[in-house]
Write a protein that holds these residues in place. Structure first.
Motif, PDB file in Angstrom:
ATOM      1  N   ASP A 603     -16.845 -14.378   1.369  1.00 24.37           N
ATOM      2  CA  ASP A 603     -17.996 -13.797   2.072  1.00 24.37           C
ATOM      3  C   ASP A 603     -17.593 -12.629   2.950  1.00 24.37           C
ATOM      4  O   ASP A 603     -18.342 -11.667   3.111  1.00 24.37           O
ATOM      5  N   SER A 606     -17.389  -9.581   0.761  1.00 22.80           N
ATOM      6  CA  SER A 606     -18.738  -9.172   0.366  1.00 22.80           C
ATOM      7  C   SER A 606     -19.444  -8.451   1.500  1.00 22.80           C
ATOM      8  O   SER A 606     -20.151  -7.459   1.290  1.00 22.80           O
ATOM      9  N   SER A 607     -19.229  -8.943   2.704  1.00 16.52           N
ATOM     10  CA  SER A 607     -19.871  -8.329   3.866  1.00 16.52           C
ATOM     11  C   SER A 607     -19.310  -6.942   4.142  1.00 16.52           C
ATOM     12  O   SER A 607     -20.053  -6.011   4.457  1.00 16.52           O
ATOM     13  N   THR A 612     -23.335  -8.311  -0.633  1.00 20.03           N
ATOM     14  CA  THR A 612     -24.240  -9.439  -0.437  1.00 20.03           C
ATOM     15  C   THR A 612     -25.694  -9.024  -0.541  1.00 20.03           C
ATOM     16  O   THR A 612     -26.560  -9.813  -0.869  1.00 20.03           O
ATOM     17  N   SER A 613     -25.987  -7.758  -0.220  1.00 25.23           N
ATOM     18  CA  SER A 613     -27.375  -7.312  -0.235  1.00 25.23           C
ATOM     19  C   SER A 613     -27.697  -6.464  -1.459  1.00 25.23           C
ATOM     20  O   SER A 613     -28.747  -5.854  -1.545  1.00 25.23           O
ATOM     21  N   THR A 648     -20.332 -12.259  10.856  1.00 22.15           N
ATOM     22  CA  THR A 648     -19.377 -12.869   9.945  1.00 22.15           C
ATOM     23  C   THR A 648     -18.157 -13.395  10.675  1.00 22.15           C
ATOM     24  O   THR A 648     -17.082 -13.438  10.137  1.00 22.15           O
TER      25      THR A 648
END
Length: 660
Positions: A603, A606-607, A612-613, A648
């Motif tokens: 994650d 991805s952030s 993620t979006s 995060t």
């Protein structure tokens, strides 16, 4: 011949009072002690000194200024050559002309514990002196006037509360901020926590970033960015020795190195243990890296085909994709960059853009007139404006002077460079001018060939880069953390090797990130790289993948040659002007596709990259891109730092933690 003690007065204000008979919060008193408050630089140690006047004051005969009253402050000037004098804080009488220098020049803390509370009984029992390095907190309160309560780190002695009946508290705190970080506590906004740097490691870091190893402490404290930009060409053992200690001590344990680095860059948290709540990035199979190709730059004819009859840009996602894959031919840049940087809205008509330029021209010259109309007498009373002008003049004279646009004596390009940077100080009072900003403006002015257009494009670029130059360097901290996370995912073996050579903190990438590879590439390659990055494709923080691509190309040599700390820094520095931008962009895009295709992507990664979006073919969310709202740009500039750090905080590698 014994060295004489050098003492410089940084701040001095008379009419500061102690209320001997009052309690801590009381304002009624029978007797007041009036005195002078000073901040002194004594041989590099910053001292706060309060000296009472001989006579006490009858409060019934004193006129106290109200909360909103202005006050006039007398400032002591430092003798000596300008290049060796401290930057001084001086507020102009009109607050709207005040400018805040965002670079904090923290001084060396007390070397041997001297400068602790030292009551001078010879003068008065109310006199006191302490070192800023011994100061824990300052509480700021107001009851008709401002009064300050000081608390020292290791002392049970209570210092007298200082009351600023005649103003001056703001100027005192502003002066103090140049040598220490003052940050509000979460539960009490009136209490400012005081932080000062670690002396030994700060000096080591300064020596590493300095070119000539001369005047090291002064140069880095005064110009932290220019010493970095002067960059890494003569790397020494200073910082390595600071980590390693003496030969007898051998290498320091990892947790001690982490603590030391935390003091150099406050807020950079290095986790040596795999703590609960932190995502552990283990070796992940990313699959085969896709092969990608680049294309020819977008031509003027192709650019025109993306406009409707009224001048609106059409097929914008496709247009940005084409620019990302090949860049722009030079004839298109002057217009296209205005869209890529957000100066022109993509959906604006030609007439709307002409109206916008007229308004922006008026706004620009109003701001330019502000500093142009300052008289010599006014400027003598405005040390910040003098310092900005001096710094800008010095930087302009050494920015891209081999480029034909800026070469030679009395070059008009240099005049425009100077005027735009001075006007930016009027535009952004909070930031002003910080060394390195001239590097960001130079290519933009070269392309625009117009003072007003170059200024507003520079403003848009600075919206993205702002955090790199702010006092707390939050953008730089965040990007180094994020880069370390990405590199660890891409090549754990290489990352572990860098760790084993005390290079896991990736400080050799500092200059890359600070000014977006401006000193690493040829001038034309910088133009290509920047326009590609401004498309916001293929992900957010693409510049971090550019760093990874360069390191990926160099890792074999670094590891096979068994490079140590110094050799790695030297090798990275010597890559300057030897990099192939098309090869780097090709590899960086391949890395992006490789990471995006990973099913078990952490994650935290991805952030960082904004995956993620990314839904159903839509563009990745990129708060730092030019088409995002400007308020979001400023918050998440460069690294999308603050927002993602808070969101995060529970996702990261076992070695590097995101923090608020």
């Amino acid at each position: 011949m014994a060295a004489e003690s050098v003492q410089k007065v940084i701040f001095e204000h008379e009419g500061v009072f102690i209320h001997p008979s009052s309690d801590e919060d009381g304002i009624e008193q029978d007797l007041l002690v009036s005195g002078s408050l000073r901040i002194i630089d004594k041989d590099g140690e910053i001292i706060v000194e309060y000296r009472p006047l001989e006579d006490t004051v009858d409060p019934s005969n004193m006129l106290c200024a109200g909360k909103d009253s202005s006050s006039v402050v007398e400032w002591a000037q430092c003798p000596g050559e300008r290049s060796h004098q401290l930057l001084e804080t001086q507020q102009s009488y009109e607050t709207e002309w005040d400018m805040v220098n965002a670079v904090s020049f923290k001084r060396k803390p007390c070397p041997n514990g001297e400068g602790s509370l030292n009551h001078s009984h010879e003068r008065s029992r109310w006199a006191f002196t302490f070192s800023v390095s011994d100061l824990r907190s300052i509480t700021v309160k107001e009851e008709g006037w401002t009064f300050l309560i000081f608390k020292l780190k290791e002392s049970s002695t209570t210092l007298p509360t200082l009351h600023f009946h005649q103003g001056g508290s703001r100027e005192f705190l502003d002066s103090l901020r140049r040598f220490a970080l003052l940050s509000e506590t979460p539960d009490d906004e009136t209490c400012l926590i005081v932080s000062t740097p670690n002396k030994a490691l700060s000096q080591s870091f300064e020596n590493l970033l300095d070119d000539n190893n001369f005047g090291l402490v002064h140069k880095f404290k005064k110009d932290p960015y220019v010493t970095t930009l002067g960059g890494f060409s003569k790397v020494t053992n200073y910082i390595f020795d600071a980590f390693r200690g003496t030969e007898e001590q051998h290498q320091r344990p990892p947790e001690e190195v982490a603590d030391l680095l935390g003091e150099v860059i406050p807020g950079l948290e290095i986790n040596q243990q795999e703590e609960p709540g932190f995502e552990v990035i283990t070796r992940i199979d990313l699959g085969t890296r896709p092969q990608v190709t680049r294309r020819e730059p977008l031509s003027a004819d192709d650019w025109t085909k993306h406009q409707d009859p009224e001048g609106r840009m059409i097929q914008i996602p496709h247009l940005r994709q084409v620019i990302f894959k090949g860049g722009l031919c030079h004839a298109v840049r002057k217009e296209a960059w205005k869209f890529l940087l957000g100066y022109f809205p993509w959906d604006s008509t030609l007439e709307e853009r002409k109206a916008l330029q007229r308004n922006k021209t008026d706004e620009y010259f109003r701001m330019k007139l502000q500093w142009k109309s300052v008289s010599e007498e006014q400027e003598r009373r405005n040390s910040r404006l003098r310092d900005y002008r001096s710094l800008i003049e010095k930087d302009v004279n050494r920015t891209d002077r081999t480029n034909r646009f800026y070469e030679g004596i009395d070059n008009p390009g240099l005049v425009l460079l100077h005027d735009i940077l001075m006007t930016y100080c009027m535009y952004d009072f909070d930031l002003g001018y910080v060394q390195g900003m001239s590097d960001l403006l130079s290519p933009i002015l070269y392309v625009m060939e117009n003072e007003v257009d170059a200024f507003w494009c520079f403003v848009s670029f600075m919206d993205q880069m702002h955090q790199n130059f702010e006092e707390q360097m939050q953008g730089m901290k965040t990007q180094l953390i994020q880069l370390s996370t990405l590199l660890r995912l891409l090549d754990l073996a290489f990352w572990n090797y860098l760790e084993s050579q005390d290079s896991g903190y990736l400080y050799f990438c500092f200059r890359w990130l600070l000014i977006r590879f401006k000193r690493e590439l040829s001038f034309q390659d910088v133009l290509r790289l920047w326009e590609v990055m401004w498309t916001g494709l293929p992900c957010q923080n693409f510049h971090l993948l550019v760093c990874c691509a360069i390191l990926d190309s160099e890792k074999q040599k670094i590891m096979e040659e068994n490079y140590g700390f110094n050799e790695i820094l030297k090798h990275i520095n010597e890559l300057s002007m030897k990099l192939d931008i098309e090869e780097i962009l090709q590899k960086a895009e391949g890395i992006s596709l490789q990471i995006k295709s990973c099913k078990d992507l952490p994650d935290s990664v991805s952030s960082i990259l904004g995956f993620t979006s990314d839904v159903s073919g839509s563009e990745p969310s990129n708060p730092g891109s030019p088409w995002a709202p400007r308020a979001t740009q400023r918050q998440d500039a460069c690294s999308n730092g603050h927002g993602h750090l808070r969101e995060t905080s529970s996702h990261n590698s076992c070695k590097v933690a995101f923090i608020s």
